[in-house]
Design a protein around this motif. Structure first.
Motif, PDB file in Angstrom:
ATOM      1  N   LEU A  40       0.824  -1.210   0.000  1.00 29.03           N
ATOM      2  CA  LEU A  40       0.000   0.000   0.000  1.00 29.03           C
ATOM      3  C   LEU A  40       0.861   1.264   0.000  1.00 29.03           C
ATOM      4  O   LEU A  40       0.468   2.288  -0.554  1.00 29.03           O
ATOM      5  CB  LEU A  40      -0.965   0.006   1.178  1.00 29.03           C
ATOM      6  N   TYR A  41       2.040   1.178   0.604  1.00 21.35           N
ATOM      7  CA  TYR A  41       2.972   2.307   0.557  1.00 21.35           C
ATOM      8  C   TYR A  41       3.343   2.611  -0.899  1.00 21.35           C
ATOM      9  O   TYR A  41       3.297   3.761  -1.337  1.00 21.35           O
ATOM     10  CB  TYR A  41       4.219   1.999   1.385  1.00 21.35           C
ATOM     11  N   PHE A  42       3.715   1.557  -1.653  1.00 17.30           N
ATOM     12  CA  PHE A  42       4.072   1.752  -3.060  1.00 17.30           C
ATOM     13  C   PHE A  42       2.890   2.269  -3.879  1.00 17.30           C
ATOM     14  O   PHE A  42       3.050   3.136  -4.733  1.00 17.30           O
ATOM     15  CB  PHE A  42       4.597   0.462  -3.685  1.00 17.30           C
ATOM     16  N   VAL A  43       1.707   1.743  -3.629  1.00 17.19           N
ATOM     17  CA  VAL A  43       0.518   2.215  -4.353  1.00 17.19           C
ATOM     18  C   VAL A  43       0.343   3.711  -4.128  1.00 17.19           C
ATOM     19  O   VAL A  43       0.161   4.477  -5.073  1.00 17.19           O
ATOM     20  CB  VAL A  43      -0.747   1.448  -3.917  1.00 17.19           C
ATOM     21  N   ARG A  44       0.408   4.135  -2.861  1.00 14.12           N
ATOM     22  CA  ARG A  44       0.238   5.562  -2.560  1.00 14.12           C
ATOM     23  C   ARG A  44       1.314   6.407  -3.243  1.00 14.12           C
ATOM     24  O   ARG A  44       1.022   7.463  -3.800  1.00 14.12           O
ATOM     25  CB  ARG A  44       0.263   5.806  -1.056  1.00 14.12           C
ATOM     26  N   GLU A  45       2.557   5.940  -3.224  1.00 15.63           N
ATOM     27  CA  GLU A  45       3.649   6.683  -3.854  1.00 15.63           C
ATOM     28  C   GLU A  45       3.431   6.809  -5.366  1.00 15.63           C
ATOM     29  O   GLU A  45       3.609   7.894  -5.927  1.00 15.63           O
ATOM     30  CB  GLU A  45       4.991   6.000  -3.573  1.00 15.63           C
ATOM     31  N   ILE A  46       3.060   5.734  -6.023  1.00 16.97           N
ATOM     32  CA  ILE A  46       2.843   5.754  -7.474  1.00 16.97           C
ATOM     33  C   ILE A  46       1.669   6.660  -7.834  1.00 16.97           C
ATOM     34  O   ILE A  46       1.750   7.477  -8.754  1.00 16.97           O
ATOM     35  CB  ILE A  46       2.633   4.324  -8.013  1.00 16.97           C
ATOM     36  N   VAL A  47       0.573   6.517  -7.097  1.00 18.25           N
ATOM     37  CA  VAL A  47      -0.611   7.350  -7.367  1.00 18.25           C
ATOM     38  C   VAL A  47      -0.288   8.821  -7.152  1.00 18.25           C
ATOM     39  O   VAL A  47      -0.666   9.679  -7.958  1.00 18.25           O
ATOM     40  CB  VAL A  47      -1.804   6.889  -6.498  1.00 18.25           C
ATOM     41  N   THR A  48       0.453   9.131  -6.098  1.00 19.04           N
ATOM     42  CA  THR A  48       0.837  10.520  -5.824  1.00 19.04           C
ATOM     43  C   THR A  48       1.727  11.082  -6.928  1.00 19.04           C
ATOM     44  O   THR A  48       1.554  12.222  -7.360  1.00 19.04           O
ATOM     45  CB  THR A  48       1.558  10.613  -4.460  1.00 19.04           C
ATOM     46  N   MET A  49       2.669  10.267  -7.434  1.00 20.95           N
ATOM     47  CA  MET A  49       3.538  10.727  -8.518  1.00 20.95           C
ATOM     48  C   MET A  49       2.750  10.999  -9.796  1.00 20.95           C
ATOM     49  O   MET A  49       3.198  11.787 -10.638  1.00 20.95           O
ATOM     50  CB  MET A  49       4.637   9.703  -8.790  1.00 20.95           C
ATOM     51  N   GLN A  50       1.588  10.405  -9.932  1.00 17.42           N
ATOM     52  CA  GLN A  50       0.740  10.638 -11.099  1.00 17.42           C
ATOM     53  C   GLN A  50      -0.236  11.797 -10.872  1.00 17.42           C
ATOM     54  O   GLN A  50      -1.100  12.061 -11.708  1.00 17.42           O
ATOM     55  CB  GLN A  50      -0.049   9.366 -11.442  1.00 17.42           C
TER      56      GLN A  50
END
Length: 73
Positions: A40-50
């Protein structure tokens, strides 16, 4: 654009919902299950970068719905 992902798991109490997106966070109840608590940490990071964000709606015992919000375009 909004994408909802719903599960039928054990749910997440409101008091812990803010912690589930932290790197390496794992609930006490699942310490014996394989994993390192980074998904979930990676999901949040990827979504935020987009340019988007992620929210969770859940209560203990009733599953969870994760909503991903991404900008159009």
């Amino acid at each position: 654009m909004k994408i909802d992902i719903t599960d039928s798991g054990k749910g997440i109490s409101e008091s812990r919902q803010g912690m589930i997106f932290k790197r390496f966070y794992r609930e006490e109840e699942v310490r014996d299950v394989e994993g390192i608590g980074i998904g979930l940490y990676f999901v949040r990071e990827i979504v935020t970068m987009q340019g988007g964000y992620i929210k969770v709606a859940s209560s203990a015992g009733s599953g969870s719905t994760f909503s991903v919000f991404l900008p159009r375009g």
